[in-house]
Design a protein around this motif. Sequence first.
Motif, mmCIF file in Angstrom:
data_model
loop_
_atom_site.group_PDB
_atom_site.id
_atom_site.type_symbol
_atom_site.label_atom_id
_atom_site.label_comp_id
_atom_site.label_asym_id
_atom_site.label_seq_id
_atom_site.Cartn_x
_atom_site.Cartn_y
_atom_site.Cartn_z
ATOM 1 N N GLY A 125 37.777 -5.325 78.851
ATOM 2 C CA GLY A 125 37.133 -5.565 80.091
ATOM 3 C C GLY A 125 38.001 -4.795 80.880
ATOM 4 N N PRO A 126 36.897 -5.282 81.973
ATOM 5 C CA PRO A 126 35.847 -4.351 82.312
ATOM 6 C C PRO A 126 35.345 -2.939 81.582
ATOM 7 N N ALA A 127 36.548 -2.287 81.660
ATOM 8 C CA ALA A 127 36.152 -0.853 80.837
ATOM 9 C C ALA A 127 35.038 -1.634 79.656
ATOM 10 N N THR A 128 34.128 -0.596 79.546
ATOM 11 C CA THR A 128 33.618 -0.515 78.384
ATOM 12 C C THR A 128 33.812 1.048 77.203
ATOM 13 N N GLU A 129 34.145 2.446 77.662
ATOM 14 C CA GLU A 129 34.352 2.849 77.033
ATOM 15 C C GLU A 129 35.602 2.911 76.845
ATOM 16 N N PRO A 130 35.978 4.311 75.576
ATOM 17 C CA PRO A 130 37.318 4.271 75.358
ATOM 18 C C PRO A 130 37.680 5.825 76.220
ATOM 19 N N LEU A 131 39.423 5.745 76.038
ATOM 20 C CA LEU A 131 40.060 6.639 76.248
ATOM 21 C C LEU A 131 39.841 7.904 75.457
ATOM 22 N N LYS A 132 39.720 8.763 75.877
ATOM 23 C CA LYS A 132 39.837 9.827 75.377
ATOM 24 C C LYS A 132 41.016 10.596 74.730
ATOM 25 N N GLY A 133 40.868 11.084 73.515
ATOM 26 C CA GLY A 133 42.122 11.496 72.869
ATOM 27 C C GLY A 133 42.309 13.191 72.806
ATOM 28 N N TYR A 134 43.354 13.679 72.517
ATOM 29 C CA TYR A 134 44.184 14.561 72.447
ATOM 30 C C TYR A 134 44.929 15.459 71.361
ATOM 31 N N ALA A 135 44.397 16.120 70.151
ATOM 32 C CA ALA A 135 45.639 16.218 69.872
ATOM 33 C C ALA A 135 47.251 16.367 70.227
ATOM 34 N N SER A 136 47.508 16.166 69.198
ATOM 35 C CA SER A 136 49.255 16.309 69.593
ATOM 36 C C SER A 136 49.676 16.439 68.341
ATOM 37 N N LYS A 137 50.949 17.539 69.069
ATOM 38 C CA LYS A 137 52.052 18.074 68.158
ATOM 39 C C LYS A 137 53.217 18.286 68.111
ATOM 40 N N ILE A 138 54.689 18.497 68.013
ATOM 41 C CA ILE A 138 56.078 19.194 68.362
ATOM 42 C C ILE A 138 56.124 19.867 68.093
ATOM 43 N N GLU A 139 56.732 20.973 68.402
ATOM 44 C CA GLU A 139 57.068 22.618 67.769
ATOM 45 C C GLU A 139 58.112 22.675 68.474
ATOM 46 N N LYS A 140 59.854 23.177 67.872
ATOM 47 C CA LYS A 140 60.057 24.077 68.569
ATOM 48 C C LYS A 140 61.156 23.061 69.864
ATOM 49 N N GLY A 141 61.158 21.965 69.972
ATOM 50 C CA GLY A 141 61.466 21.273 71.280
ATOM 51 C C GLY A 141 60.653 20.714 72.095
ATOM 52 N N ALA A 142 59.264 20.636 71.782
ATOM 53 C CA ALA A 142 58.505 20.019 73.065
ATOM 54 C C ALA A 142 57.281 19.759 72.492
ATOM 55 N N VAL A 143 56.826 19.201 73.308
ATOM 56 C CA VAL A 143 55.702 18.178 73.276
ATOM 57 C C VAL A 143 53.992 18.642 73.822
ATOM 58 N N PHE A 144 53.169 18.795 72.511
ATOM 59 C CA PHE A 144 51.799 19.907 72.733
ATOM 60 C C PHE A 144 50.939 19.284 72.566
ATOM 61 N N ILE A 145 49.664 19.397 73.671
ATOM 62 C CA ILE A 145 48.491 18.454 72.862
ATOM 63 C C ILE A 145 47.213 20.098 73.624
ATOM 64 N N LYS A 146 45.587 18.617 72.742
ATOM 65 C CA LYS A 146 45.091 20.603 73.040
ATOM 66 C C LYS A 146 43.745 20.202 73.171
ATOM 67 N N ALA A 147 42.938 20.110 73.692
ATOM 68 C CA ALA A 147 41.855 18.819 73.529
ATOM 69 C C ALA A 147 40.634 18.922 72.294
ATOM 70 N N VAL A 148 40.259 17.634 71.819
ATOM 71 C CA VAL A 148 39.414 18.386 70.662
ATOM 72 C C VAL A 148 38.134 17.884 71.048
#
Length: 148
Positions: A125-148
């Motif tokens: 702590g002092p934080a009590t809540e986790p970090l929010k995560g994203y889905a992620s992937k690599i495609e055609k030389g680029a990094v992508f994320i998506k809200a989950v």
Amino acid sequence: MKRRELISLFGVAGIAAFLPVALAACSSEKTETTGKTEKTTTTAPKDWQQVGTVAELDKKGQLLLEKSPAGAVLVVGTSASKTLTAVNPTCTHSGCIVGWNNKVNKFECGCHGSEFALDGKVLEGPATEPLKGYASKIEKGAVFIKAV
Ligand code: FES
């Protein structure tokens, strides 16, 4: 009271009466504009969003994009690693941006010392809540994320 004095007095009173209405009209326009802006910036898109290139990710083993349509994004990993991890690096304590420490494999917040595991769970702590995560992937030389 003479007519001229009455008109003069009414003129000042009229302006005084009109001024709050004019100010309210101006402030309500600002509120509407602010409301639209907040709405568009807080709505995370549901589609994949490109946040960088594989070359940028592989260079440091992490990729930070503080402003994306989905919000702040920190991707950890490389194109050679089997999995990528993407989180919103905004510390859940008071909003500082956490960094990934490769040596100890955890997210660290420089503001008040909170620490988070790779999956975003709070380690210290002092934080009590986790970090929010994203889905992620690599495609055609680029990094992508998506809200989950
Ligand atoms: Fe991160 Fe306080 S803002 S620990």
